[in-house]
Design a protein around this motif. Structure first.
Motif, PDB file in Angstrom:
ATOM      1  N   VAL A   1       0.869  -1.177   0.000  1.00 17.55           N
ATOM      2  CA  VAL A   1       0.000   0.000   0.000  1.00 17.55           C
ATOM      3  C   VAL A   1       0.905   1.225   0.000  1.00 17.55           C
ATOM      4  O   VAL A   1       1.527   1.548   1.004  1.00 17.55           O
ATOM      5  N   LYS A   2       1.006   1.863  -1.136  1.00 20.05           N
ATOM      6  CA  LYS A   2       1.962   2.961  -1.296  1.00 20.05           C
ATOM      7  C   LYS A   2       1.362   4.297  -0.846  1.00 20.05           C
ATOM      8  O   LYS A   2       0.188   4.582  -1.104  1.00 20.05           O
ATOM      9  N   PRO A   3       2.160   5.132  -0.193  1.00 17.44           N
ATOM     10  CA  PRO A   3       1.682   6.460   0.196  1.00 17.44           C
ATOM     11  C   PRO A   3       1.478   7.333  -1.031  1.00 17.44           C
ATOM     12  O   PRO A   3       2.162   7.169  -2.041  1.00 17.44           O
ATOM     13  N   LYS A   4       0.520   8.243  -0.941  1.00 24.17           N
ATOM     14  CA  LYS A   4       0.296   9.179  -2.032  1.00 24.17           C
ATOM     15  C   LYS A   4       1.517  10.097  -2.167  1.00 24.17           C
ATOM     16  O   LYS A   4       2.028  10.633  -1.187  1.00 24.17           O
ATOM     17  N   ALA A   5       1.966  10.267  -3.388  1.00 22.94           N
ATOM     18  CA  ALA A   5       3.086  11.171  -3.639  1.00 22.94           C
ATOM     19  C   ALA A   5       2.626  12.615  -3.496  1.00 22.94           C
ATOM     20  O   ALA A   5       1.469  12.944  -3.753  1.00 22.94           O
TER      21      ALA A   5
END
Length: 216
Positions: free
Chosen positions: A48-52
């Motif tokens: 689950v990648k953080p929003k850039a």
């Protein structure tokens, strides 16, 4: 404004997580991906990648929500660790795209009773918990007592009960992975960082070890 999905999306793109960890937390933290299960937990989902940080995308969503240019109150306090520094960082990023975030600093005394869970946009801190079940039950179940963004999902509630009753560790991890993705994408909470606990003790003190569930 938190009832508008595009406002929430805009805020997630407006938060500069790297700068928050570097400046507000002085490097004492890890970048968060908007869900509460930290990398210290065996059930943490690294996919689950953080929003850039993307001000242009943030501006697009604010315009879509019809809120660009309006003054939006943001409540911060010394009661919530580093929240004032975080708020100022987000406020400056908003000013660059014409988003007016009115940071209102309120006293620490009474903050948790008078503002937390009540003000439309505010900060909170949650100490680590031993299991994702406790975190999700306290913060994201439809009837959760500390459901900060009033997140409600029948599917999420069912998954929570299923994971709680499963004796299959792999299956439980699979379910928790899915739930972390749901919270990150659907809930109105933004978790930009997992704050490190910093402990200090005298060399004269023997036999005392750090507790991963909270600072000393």
């Amino acid at each position: 404004p938190g009832s508008k999905a595009d406002f929430v999306a805009g805020m997630k793109y407006l938060v500069n997580r790297e700068q928050i960890v570097k400046s507000a937390l002085r490097g004492l933290g890890e970048i968060g991906n908007d869900q509460p299960v930290s990398p210290a937990n065996i059930f943490h989902n690294p996919h689950v990648k953080p929003k850039a940080f993307d001000p242009d995308k943030a501006k697009f969503h604010f315009q879509k929500a019809g809120l660009l240019g309006q003054s939006i109150p943001v409540i911060a306090s010394d009661a919530a660790t580093s929240s004032i520094d975080m708020a100022v960082i987000i406020q400056a990023a908003g000013a660059d795209i014409g988003m007016k975030l009115d940071v209102q600093r309120v006293p620490a005394d009474g903050y948790w009773d008078n503002y937390w869970l009540k003000a439309p946009i505010h900060f909170g801190n949650i100490n680590p918990r031993p299991t994702p079940d406790i975190l999700f039950s306290l913060l994201y179940a439809s009837n959760a007592p500390w459901n900060e963004s009033q997140y409600k999902s029948e599917k999420f509630d069912k998954l929570l009960v299923e994971a709680r009753g499963s004796l299959d560790q792999a299956k439980r991890k699979e379910i928790y992975n899915q739930m972390q993705g749901m919270v990150s994408e659907e809930a109105g909470t933004i978790i930009p960082a997992y704050i490190s606990n910093v402990d200090a003790l005298s060399s004269k003190v023997k036999g005392l070890e750090a507790n991963p569930l909270g600072g000393m």
